[in-house]
Design an enzyme around this catalytic site. Structure first.
Site, PDB file in Angstrom:
ATOM      1  N   SER A  47      27.302  48.898  22.525  1.00 22.93           N
ATOM      2  CA  SER A  47      27.770  49.643  23.683  1.00 22.93           C
ATOM      3  C   SER A  47      27.961  48.943  25.005  1.00 22.93           C
ATOM      4  CB  SER A  47      26.790  50.770  23.919  1.00 22.93           C
ATOM      5  OG  SER A  47      25.519  50.216  24.068  1.00 22.93           O
ATOM      6  N   THR A  66      25.024  53.119  27.240  1.00 19.15           N
ATOM      7  CA  THR A  66      25.480  52.538  28.500  1.00 19.15           C
ATOM      8  C   THR A  66      24.251  51.966  29.175  1.00 19.15           C
ATOM      9  OG1 THR A  66      27.136  54.266  28.755  1.00 19.15           O
ATOM     10  CG2 THR A  66      26.420  53.168  30.777  1.00 19.15           C
ATOM     11  N   THR A 113      29.503  49.656  30.528  1.00 24.01           N
ATOM     12  CA  THR A 113      29.569  50.115  29.136  1.00 24.01           C
ATOM     13  C   THR A 113      30.869  49.666  28.478  1.00 24.01           C
ATOM     14  OG1 THR A 113      29.317  52.093  27.747  1.00 24.01           O
ATOM     15  CG2 THR A 113      30.772  52.296  29.627  1.00 24.01           C
ATOM     16  N   ARG A 163      40.941  55.762  26.500  1.00 31.62           N
ATOM     17  CA  ARG A 163      39.863  56.697  26.861  1.00 31.62           C
ATOM     18  C   ARG A 163      38.889  56.036  27.840  1.00 31.62           C
ATOM     19  NH1 ARG A 163      34.026  56.757  26.721  1.00 31.62           N
ATOM     20  NH2 ARG A 163      33.336  58.899  26.437  1.00 31.62           N
ATOM     21  N   VAL A 164      38.547  56.745  28.900  1.00 34.25           N
ATOM     22  CA  VAL A 164      37.544  56.288  29.852  1.00 34.25           C
ATOM     23  C   VAL A 164      36.518  57.407  29.999  1.00 34.25           C
ATOM     24  CG1 VAL A 164      37.114  55.663  32.258  1.00 34.25           C
ATOM     25  CG2 VAL A 164      39.129  54.756  31.083  1.00 34.25           C
ATOM     26  N   GLY A 165      35.256  57.053  29.967  1.00 36.68           N
ATOM     27  CA  GLY A 165      34.204  58.059  30.107  1.00 36.68           C
ATOM     28  C   GLY A 165      33.683  58.143  31.536  1.00 36.68           C
ATOM     29  N   ASP A 166      32.420  58.481  31.655  1.00 39.15           N
ATOM     30  CA  ASP A 166      31.814  58.684  32.971  1.00 39.15           C
ATOM     31  C   ASP A 166      31.441  57.387  33.684  1.00 39.15           C
ATOM     32  OD1 ASP A 166      29.872  58.437  30.771  1.00 39.15           O
ATOM     33  OD2 ASP A 166      28.393  58.491  32.381  1.00 39.15           O
ATOM     34  N   THR A 196      23.828  58.207  31.021  1.00 39.81           N
ATOM     35  CA  THR A 196      24.244  57.614  29.761  1.00 39.81           C
ATOM     36  C   THR A 196      24.469  58.757  28.782  1.00 39.81           C
ATOM     37  OG1 THR A 196      23.660  56.059  27.993  1.00 39.81           O
ATOM     38  CG2 THR A 196      21.859  57.280  28.988  1.00 39.81           C
ATOM     39  N   GLY A 197      25.203  58.478  27.725  1.00 33.46           N
ATOM     40  CA  GLY A 197      25.479  59.536  26.752  1.00 33.46           C
ATOM     41  C   GLY A 197      26.960  59.841  26.686  1.00 33.46           C
ATOM     42  N   GLY A 237      30.275  60.657  27.630  1.00 30.56           N
ATOM     43  CA  GLY A 237      30.895  60.621  28.948  1.00 30.56           C
ATOM     44  C   GLY A 237      31.661  61.873  29.310  1.00 30.56           C
TER      45      GLY A 237
HETATM   46  N1  GLY Z   1      28.600  57.112  28.827  1.00 27.80           N
HETATM   47  C1  GLY Z   1      29.525  56.200  28.346  1.00 27.80           C
HETATM   48  C2  GLY Z   1      30.791  56.763  27.898  1.00 27.80           C
HETATM   49  O1  GLY Z   1      30.806  57.881  27.405  1.00 27.80           O
HETATM   50  O2  GLY Z   1      31.800  56.091  27.993  1.00 27.80           O
END
Ligand code: GLY
Length: 316
Positions: free
Chosen positions: A50, A172, A190, A200-203, A223-224, A226
């Protein structure tokens, strides 16, 4: 004078905490310390799932990285998302913060900026990460076994968008530090969700979602999954709860409850999220949703310990 402290997500956060505490002991700022911690994890290619080079790529086999950082003194912040071939996206995020009037650069343009700033392009794959991608990515040819980890009801968005999520494929590192002068700094970095859709982009690179840091209220990181953290603006929510008088622990638990409630209304992934918080007095909080099995590392003085976070279930 404050007692310096660093907290970081997951057991591999120990690597980050050790590096950050050494930096704080040398008198470096909270932001510099958190960045040293994040880069220690980015540099470790044995952290396979990750963070940084050697972690799991997207559906096309491309490893794209996301990172952000924030200085609690000034609210200065920077971020990069979906950037390839750069070993330390957190260092690139810092250049965005310091060298541009912007907060977030993405994709090829972020890579162009990195080259302009003197960063080297490097091959981000290890033999192990390529082998794992070939064996496990959801669209591989001649796939023989059925999907053993299906999405929950309502999450089957069909075709390439139906991505398995588990705590083994989307971690993350978020690092939060408090320095001796009482300033807060944080970094979040991350590779995002394993086998994600390209783009794709998360949080994690989103200020307010994966990270928020303000000396006048506190620092928080996530974390987790996103998508579920973005949906509630997780880190800013926690910092604003601390500003309103909640302890870091209470604020993290409230964020988990909010994530559960949001998922019940619209969730497309399981609510597997976890939050860390640190206030300007050095008080720490951590909470996760059930089944996330979240542990975090805490460093004070020369001691670094790994602690389990309180698990919060959905409110009946
Ligand atoms: N928390 C990382 C992601 O979902 O990209």
């Amino acid at each position: 004078m404050a007692e310096p402290i660093t907290i970081a997500t997951w057991p591999f956060g120990r690597t980050a905490v050790e590096a950050a505490m050494k930096a704080l002991a040398r008198g470096e700022s909270a932001l510099d310390a958190a960045l040293a911690g994040a880069q220690a994890v980015e540099a470790d290619t044995t952290i396979r799932n990750s963070v940084g080079f050697g972690s799991l790529p997207d559906r096309l086999g491309r490893l794209t990285l996301d990172a952000c950082l924030m200085d609690g003194r000034t609210l200065a912040c920077g971020a990069v998302a979906c950037v390839e071939h750069i070993r330390h996206p957190s260092a690139l995020a810092r250049r965005v913060m310091e060298k541009t009037p912007h907060v977030l650069l993405v994709g090829e343009a972020a890579k162009w900026f990195a080259l302009e700033q003197g960063f080297r392009l490097e091959v981000p794959y290890t033999l192990e990460s390529l082998k794992e991608w070939l064996e496990k990515h959801p669209d591989r040819p001649n796939r023989e076994t059925p999907n053993k980890n299906p999405q929950p009801a309502g999450a089957e968005t069909s075709g390439a968008a139906a991505i398995n999520i588990s705590e083994f494929n989307h971690d993350t590192v978020t690092v939060l530090s408090l320095d001796a002068k009482g300033h807060l700094g944080g970094v979040c970095t991350t590779s995002g969700l394993a086998y994600k859709l390209p783009g794709r982009v998360g949080d994690s690179p989103i200020i307010g979602a994966g990270l928020y840091v303000d000396d006048t209220a506190g620092a928080a990181g996530a974390t987790g999954v996103g998508e579920e953290i973005l949906r509630i603006g997780g880190s800013l929510f926690i910092v604003e709860q601390m500003r309103a008088g909640k302890s870091p622990q209470e604020a993290c638990e409230l964020a988990c409850r909010r994530a559960h409630a949001a998922t019940a209304r619209r969730g497309v992934h399981p609510t597997r999220v976890a939050f860390l918080a640190l206030d300007p007095q050095g008080n720490v909080g951590a909470a996760c949703t059930e089944k996330t099995n979240f542990q975090y590392a805490v460093g004070r003085g020369e001691k670094v310990e790994l602690l389990p976070a309180k698990a919060i279930g959905p409110t009946p």
